[in-house]
Design a protein around this motif. Structure first.
Motif, PDB file in Angstrom:
ATOM      1  N   HIS A 139     -14.905 -20.159  60.919  1.00 23.60           N
ATOM      2  CA  HIS A 139     -15.268 -18.893  61.568  1.00 23.60           C
ATOM      3  C   HIS A 139     -16.146 -18.012  60.673  1.00 23.60           C
ATOM      4  O   HIS A 139     -15.743 -16.926  60.249  1.00 23.60           O
ATOM      5  CB  HIS A 139     -14.023 -18.118  61.999  1.00 23.60           C
ATOM      6  N   ASP A 161     -18.887 -16.385  61.535  1.00 29.37           N
ATOM      7  CA  ASP A 161     -19.759 -15.448  62.245  1.00 29.37           C
ATOM      8  C   ASP A 161     -19.085 -14.157  62.679  1.00 29.37           C
ATOM      9  O   ASP A 161     -19.741 -13.287  63.246  1.00 29.37           O
ATOM     10  CB  ASP A 161     -20.365 -16.133  63.477  1.00 29.37           C
ATOM     11  N   ASP A 162     -17.783 -14.004  62.442  1.00 33.89           N
ATOM     12  CA  ASP A 162     -17.147 -12.736  62.766  1.00 33.89           C
ATOM     13  C   ASP A 162     -17.170 -11.841  61.515  1.00 33.89           C
ATOM     14  O   ASP A 162     -17.612 -12.267  60.445  1.00 33.89           O
ATOM     15  CB  ASP A 162     -15.722 -12.948  63.289  1.00 33.89           C
ATOM     16  N   GLY A 196     -15.501 -13.324  58.496  1.00 28.36           N
ATOM     17  CA  GLY A 196     -16.244 -14.495  58.058  1.00 28.36           C
ATOM     18  C   GLY A 196     -17.517 -14.133  57.318  1.00 28.36           C
ATOM     19  O   GLY A 196     -17.893 -14.793  56.337  1.00 28.36           O
ATOM     20  N   PRO A 253     -18.461 -24.702  61.981  1.00 23.10           N
ATOM     21  CA  PRO A 253     -17.818 -23.386  61.905  1.00 23.10           C
ATOM     22  C   PRO A 253     -16.423 -23.309  62.519  1.00 23.10           C
ATOM     23  O   PRO A 253     -15.746 -22.306  62.348  1.00 23.10           O
ATOM     24  CB  PRO A 253     -18.791 -22.498  62.678  1.00 23.10           C
ATOM     25  N   THR A 254     -15.988 -24.341  63.248  1.00 17.93           N
ATOM     26  CA  THR A 254     -14.726 -24.270  63.976  1.00 17.93           C
ATOM     27  C   THR A 254     -13.900 -25.529  63.746  1.00 17.93           C
ATOM     28  O   THR A 254     -14.395 -26.541  63.218  1.00 17.93           O
ATOM     29  CB  THR A 254     -14.974 -24.120  65.486  1.00 17.93           C
ATOM     30  N   ASP A 278      -5.028 -24.156  61.901  1.00 19.08           N
ATOM     31  CA  ASP A 278      -5.336 -23.090  60.952  1.00 19.08           C
ATOM     32  C   ASP A 278      -4.059 -22.648  60.258  1.00 19.08           C
ATOM     33  O   ASP A 278      -2.950 -23.064  60.608  1.00 19.08           O
ATOM     34  CB  ASP A 278      -6.068 -21.927  61.621  1.00 19.08           C
ATOM     35  N   SER A 317      -6.431 -17.113  59.605  1.00 19.26           N
ATOM     36  CA  SER A 317      -7.197 -17.619  60.742  1.00 19.26           C
ATOM     37  C   SER A 317      -8.541 -18.190  60.300  1.00 19.26           C
ATOM     38  O   SER A 317      -9.202 -18.879  61.083  1.00 19.26           O
ATOM     39  CB  SER A 317      -7.428 -16.513  61.775  1.00 19.26           C
ATOM     40  N   HIS A 318      -8.938 -17.943  59.056  1.00 18.57           N
ATOM     41  CA  HIS A 318     -10.227 -18.415  58.556  1.00 18.57           C
ATOM     42  C   HIS A 318     -10.092 -19.598  57.597  1.00 18.57           C
ATOM     43  O   HIS A 318     -11.090 -20.008  56.983  1.00 18.57           O
ATOM     44  CB  HIS A 318     -10.985 -17.275  57.875  1.00 18.57           C
ATOM     45  N   GLU A 329      -9.835 -13.783  69.648  1.00 15.60           N
ATOM     46  CA  GLU A 329     -11.139 -14.395  69.881  1.00 15.60           C
ATOM     47  C   GLU A 329     -12.194 -13.838  68.940  1.00 15.60           C
ATOM     48  O   GLU A 329     -13.037 -14.555  68.442  1.00 15.60           O
ATOM     49  CB  GLU A 329     -11.579 -14.151  71.340  1.00 15.60           C
ATOM     50  N   GLU A 330     -12.153 -12.517  68.706  1.00 16.37           N
ATOM     51  CA  GLU A 330     -13.222 -11.904  67.925  1.00 16.37           C
ATOM     52  C   GLU A 330     -12.736 -11.358  66.591  1.00 16.37           C
ATOM     53  O   GLU A 330     -13.512 -10.822  65.819  1.00 16.37           O
ATOM     54  CB  GLU A 330     -13.859 -10.754  68.733  1.00 16.37           C
ATOM     55  N   ASN A 331     -11.392 -11.470  66.333  1.00 17.72           N
ATOM     56  CA  ASN A 331     -10.841 -10.968  65.084  1.00 17.72           C
ATOM     57  C   ASN A 331     -11.144  -9.483  64.886  1.00 17.72           C
ATOM     58  O   ASN A 331     -11.502  -9.034  63.808  1.00 17.72           O
ATOM     59  CB  ASN A 331     -11.366 -11.767  63.894  1.00 17.72           C
TER      60      ASN A 331
END
Length: 633
Positions: A216, A218-219, A222, A243-244, A264, A298-299, A590-592
């Motif tokens: 992740h 891109d959030d 991240g 990325p996932t 995760d 989560s990352h 979803e978007e942290n």
């Protein structure tokens, strides 16, 4: 990889070893051997300790499953640790008798391997576990040759030399082998790390590949994570392409592996660290960074790719359903929700904070108090109040001037701010540190709250120190305070939260708002489990409470209704359809994103929701009031 970047990557290994040693010294892990390799580490922060604890648990879980597994045709098992650095996993497994007859191979840069070989040779306990040293076998890439332990120094990107050196050290490509890479492949160019994964699938007839890395990118979290490693001159090369979990899963299957399992660290911690062990971790040192902890977990992920019929039958993560990695469908609900950004980056860095609280203090003003963030280049508790003011179609962002007649903001965070009437709010609880709760109840009064201030005037706020509230429940933070009505009078229902000694509270109290005194109000029904970091809002004289964390830090997906009755209130569980996603502080999986505050304002049949996210504030208007209203921001 150039010499400068190679040195930077070697430096990450040293930093990782120091963090592992600090976590062991603080009691998180029982890794007494890393303390011999890194005897005097600088003490790391509790969040770092937890991160390395769950990393050690995940790697240890996989190693145990591999070593206990069946198959292999009678051949002894092998472990090949790639980029091992100063890791002490071999010595821990050998010292506790869990390695059995297995052979253990470690590979890292020549300078790293040579340094580790010298440390082992100089330490009697480490040398004894490595076994009698065979100096005659120490040539070429072999820096240390023990009885069942080999340490090799070479570049992982040079696959022909790697294969030759491993063959010379006695690695058997037909024996069941576990390859281990803890945050190693991501530092390699993508083409080289892909080639290594593919080489391993071809070279070994039966194997596991255990990978621990980041996801992740891109959030917001991240991006910060990527910037950190880039500034350290060790960028995460493969993160953009993989990325996932799904991308990593496909990567290994395409490179020749038969099966793949990945989860995760949030899921791993919830499923494979028992409640008693979590309570032991909680008791080691004060900790209150729950949002960062869940975001960090989560990352990061642990993945196990498998090859070989018998090894593929060994359970890796029992009880975890296989993920189909299908795209998520948007949630469906009745009605429509419209959102719009009312303030973004207006040059006020004080908006970038967490642990704060926001309230609609006046018809066109949103007040933000407390929290942790950047103050003139220093990350600290914030003592300046902030306000967003709406004028026509525009917004103005400004710091608040404090009236000389009042006090100063004490820098508390994770408190509650409840609007009593336009321009007047009450602040309850909060903390200054995880061992220092904020004890005083105070009032906030906005001068000129009737809208008489001009667009260019500085908002003025008065902080009023209120008399001590008799019989107020334990000092707390991460609680909720919701206005409810009992016998026609307004009360503040203060519920749950954290307190001293890492306590998670299940109690409550009713603060009579007119007299500012606590009153005994009957509450019937089963007492809910203690929780903190939950959300709450008033509803038809009672309160709706959702989510949060229980004492073992398990995220809750329950919704409770404190329902008014003739004599008082009653706890009633509420079923939602679909079920509420377990969460804390309104975190979006979803978007942290963390929605630090929610303000509901019911206007006739319409409901207006105001929430602040980082440096943005959002208005949400809806034609209905839902128990769970997904808002895609």
């Amino acid at each position: 990889m150039g010499p400068g970047r190679e040195a930077a990557v070697r430096g990450t290994g040293g930093s990782s070893a120091a963090s592992k040693s600090s976590a062991a010294r603080a009691g998180y892990t029982q890794d007494r051997f890393v303390l011999r390799l890194v005897p005097r580490p600088g003490r790391r922060a509790p969040l770092i300790h937890r991160g390395y604890y769950v990393r050690a648990r995940a790697v240890g879980h996989c190693a145990e499953a591999f070593l206990r597994g069946g198959g292999g045709g009678g051949r002894r098992r092998q472990v090949l640790s790639l980029g091992a650095g100063l890791d002490a996993l071999f010595f821990g497994l050998r010292g506790e008798g869990r390695l059995g007859r297995a052979a253990y191979f470690e590979v890292d840069f020549p300078q790293v391997a040579a340094r580790k070989a010298a440390l082992i040779a100089a330490d009697e306990a480490l040398a004894a576990l490595a076994g009698p040293r065979a100096a005659e076998r120490e040539s070429g890439a072999v820096c240390y040759a023990g009885e069942d332990y080999w340490l090799l120094g070479l570049d992982l990107a040079d696959l022909p030399k790697l294969e030759e050196a491993l063959r010379g050290a006695g690695l058997d490509p037909q024996a069941p082998t576990m390859l281990l890479a803890e945050v190693v492949l991501t530092y390699m160019e993508v083409e080289r790390s892909d080639a290594l994964i593919q080489w391993a699938a071809k070279h070994f007839s039966q194997a596991w590949f255990v990978l621990y890395e980041q996801i992740h990118p891109d959030d917001p979290f991240g991006r910060v994570m990527q910037n950190h490693f880039t500034q350290c001159r060790s960028p995460l090369c493969s993160l953009a392409q993989y990325p996932t979990l799904k991308a990593q899963h496909v990567r290994f299957l395409q490179k020749g592996w038969t099966a793949c399992h990945a989860i995760d660290m949030n899921e791993f911690y919830a499923r494979f660290v028992c409640g008693d062990e979590r309570r032991r971790i909680q008791a080691l040192e004060p900790f209150d960074e729950f949002e960062e902890w869940h975001l960090k977990c989560s990352h990061y992920f642990v993945l196990v790719a498998l090859k070989g019929d018998e090894l593929c039958q060994t359970p890796v993560f029992p009880g975890v359903e296989e993920k189909a990695f299908l795209p998520l469908a948007p949630p469906c609900f009745a009605g429509t929700v419209a959102t719009s950004v009312c303030a973004a980056d207006l040059g006020i860095t004080d908006l970038r904070r967490y642990g704060h609280r926001s309230v609609r203090i006046a018809p066109h003003a949103i007040l933000t108090t407390g929290g942790f963030g950047d103050c003139r280049g220093r990350h600290c508790r914030l003592t300046e109040l902030h306000v967003l003011i709406k004028y026509g179609d525009g917004w103005r962002s400004d710091n608040v001037c404090l009236a000389k007649s009042g006090g100063a903001w004490d820098g508390r965070l994770f408190h509650t701010v409840t609007l009593l009437q336009a321009g007047w709010a009450i602040v309850v609880g909060g903390r200054l540190s995880p061992v220092s709760p904020a004890l005083e109840v105070c009032g906030l009064r906005m001068l000129g709250a009737d809208g008489s201030s001009t667009p260019h005037s500085c908002p003025v706020m008065e902080i009023i120190r209120l008399p001590p509230v008799e019989d107020l429940a334990l000092p707390r933070w991460r609680h909720t305070a919701t206005e409810v009505v009992h016998q026609g009078e307004a009360h503040l229902f203060i519920y749950g939260g954290c307190s001293r000694g890492q306590a998670v509270l299940a109690d409550w109290c009713f603060l009579h708002l007119e007299g500012l005194c606590c009153r005994q109000v009957p509450v019937e029904g089963p007492v809910p489990v203690g929780r903190h970091s939950h959300s709450a809002c008033g509803w038809e004289g009672g309160a709706l409470i959702a989510g949060g964390l229980e004492a073992t830090e398990q995220a809750l997906g329950t919704v409770l209704y404190l329902k008014p009755t003739e004599s008082g209130f009653q706890w009633c569980p509420i079923e939602t359809c679909p079920p509420l996603t377990p969460s804390l502080d309104h975190a979006s999986d979803e978007e942290n994103l963390i929605l630090e505050s929610l303000c509901y304002n019911k206007i006739g049949t319409r409901t207006q929701l105001t929430c602040t996210v980082g440096s943005c504030c959002w208005w949400v208007e809806s034609g209905f009031m839902a128990l769970q209203c997904p808002v895609w921001l």
